[in-house]
Design a protein around this motif. Sequence first.
Motif, PDB file in Angstrom:
ATOM      1  N   THR A  13      29.093 -39.214 -11.623  1.00 25.04           N
ATOM      2  CA  THR A  13      29.993 -39.587 -10.537  1.00 25.04           C
ATOM      3  C   THR A  13      29.795 -41.043 -10.102  1.00 25.04           C
ATOM      4  OG1 THR A  13      28.415 -38.735  -8.906  1.00 25.04           O
ATOM      5  CG2 THR A  13      30.127 -37.231  -9.681  1.00 25.04           C
ATOM      6  N   PRO A 140      37.978 -40.376  -6.395  1.00 25.61           N
ATOM      7  CA  PRO A 140      36.928 -39.342  -6.369  1.00 25.61           C
ATOM      8  C   PRO A 140      37.453 -38.025  -6.953  1.00 25.61           C
ATOM      9  CG  PRO A 140      37.132 -40.436  -4.237  1.00 25.61           C
ATOM     10  CD  PRO A 140      38.292 -40.884  -5.050  1.00 25.61           C
ATOM     11  N   ARG A 145      34.117 -41.811 -13.372  1.00 19.35           N
ATOM     12  CA  ARG A 145      34.749 -42.806 -12.500  1.00 19.35           C
ATOM     13  C   ARG A 145      34.413 -44.208 -13.017  1.00 19.35           C
ATOM     14  NH1 ARG A 145      33.848 -42.114  -6.345  1.00 19.35           N
ATOM     15  NH2 ARG A 145      35.802 -43.309  -6.316  1.00 19.35           N
ATOM     16  N   ASN A 217      39.737 -47.254  -4.951  1.00 18.64           N
ATOM     17  CA  ASN A 217      39.414 -45.889  -4.539  1.00 18.64           C
ATOM     18  C   ASN A 217      37.912 -45.701  -4.347  1.00 18.64           C
ATOM     19  OD1 ASN A 217      42.071 -44.328  -4.725  1.00 18.64           O
ATOM     20  ND2 ASN A 217      42.004 -45.347  -6.716  1.00 18.64           N
ATOM     21  N   SER A 218      37.222 -46.787  -3.989  1.00 25.92           N
ATOM     22  CA  SER A 218      35.769 -46.704  -3.843  1.00 25.92           C
ATOM     23  C   SER A 218      35.341 -46.039  -2.541  1.00 25.92           C
ATOM     24  CB  SER A 218      35.152 -48.101  -3.921  1.00 25.92           C
ATOM     25  OG  SER A 218      35.677 -48.939  -2.895  1.00 25.92           O
ATOM     26  N   GLY A 219      36.190 -46.057  -1.537  1.00 28.83           N
ATOM     27  CA  GLY A 219      35.848 -45.493  -0.245  1.00 28.83           C
ATOM     28  C   GLY A 219      36.564 -44.190   0.044  1.00 28.83           C
ATOM     29  N   PRO A 220      36.445 -43.674   1.255  1.00 27.39           N
ATOM     30  CA  PRO A 220      37.076 -42.397   1.601  1.00 27.39           C
ATOM     31  C   PRO A 220      38.595 -42.464   1.682  1.00 27.39           C
ATOM     32  CG  PRO A 220      36.029 -43.373   3.532  1.00 27.39           C
ATOM     33  CD  PRO A 220      35.621 -44.202   2.367  1.00 27.39           C
ATOM     34  N   VAL A 221      39.127 -43.668   1.893  1.00 28.31           N
ATOM     35  CA  VAL A 221      40.586 -43.830   2.007  1.00 28.31           C
ATOM     36  C   VAL A 221      41.041 -44.813   0.915  1.00 28.31           C
ATOM     37  CG1 VAL A 221      42.473 -44.590   3.468  1.00 28.31           C
ATOM     38  CG2 VAL A 221      40.502 -43.436   4.484  1.00 28.31           C
TER      39      VAL A 221
END
Length: 228
Positions: A13, A140, A145, A217-221
Motif C-alpha cells: 500500500t 487508496p 499505488r 490522491n495522496s491524502g484523504p480527499v
Amino acid sequence: MDLAAEPAADDKTRIRPAATVILLRDGASGPQVLMGMRGAAAAFMPSKFVFPGGAVDAVDADVPLAALPAPDCLRRLGQDAPGASALAAAAIRELWEETGLPLGLPGRWEAPQGWRGFAARGLVPDGSALRFVFRAITPPGRPRRFDARFFLADAARLAGDPEDFSAACDELSHLQWLPLEQARRLDLPFITEVVLAEVSALLANGEGSAGVPFFDNSGPVPTFRRLV
C-alpha cells in the motif's frame, strides 16, 4: 520493472514513484500512440491497455543521461523525490524493457543490472527526448499505488525501428501503434483515458501556460492542481 512486480508485503500500500512514456508518431491519418495490454493475471490493471511504464528502480538514480529534459520539465519534476534524473531514466528503462524501443544517444558507459541490454547497443539514455505532461497518484484501496509521472516522446527520437519489438519482455502483449481516437476506444484504465484526452488537447492547442495536470490522491480527499 513491471508496475505489478511483487513488492514486500508491507510495501503493497506504499505509494511508489513510477514513470510512463506516451510514445507518439505521425501516421497516415494523424498522430499514433503506442499501446500494449497487461496480462489477465496482473495485480495492477489486469487486461487493460496501457502505455509502457513502471516503478522507479533504485539504480535509476545513478544512471547517467546523455541529455536532460527541458528546463521547465526539470523544474516541475524536481518538486518532489525521487528527482528528475531518476524519473527520466526510469521512463526510458521501462520503455526499453516493455517494448524493446530505445530512447538513447550514442555513447559508452558502465551499466548496472537492468540497463545492460540498453547499454550493449552503444546507447546512453536521452532525457531530452521526454516531455513531462501529466502526474497522477493511484487512489487508496487499490492493490498497488503509484505516484506516476507521464512523459510524452516522439518516436522520431528512437535509436531504432519503431516497429521492432523483438527485444521486448513479456509484460505487455498486443503492442501496436494506434490513431489517438482509436486508442481512446480501447479497454483503458480511467487515468489512461484522461491522459489520452490531455495529449489530444496538447497536440491540438500547444502547451499553454497552465502547467502540468496533477491528480493527487495522496491524502484523504482527492485534489486536482497544476504544476507550474
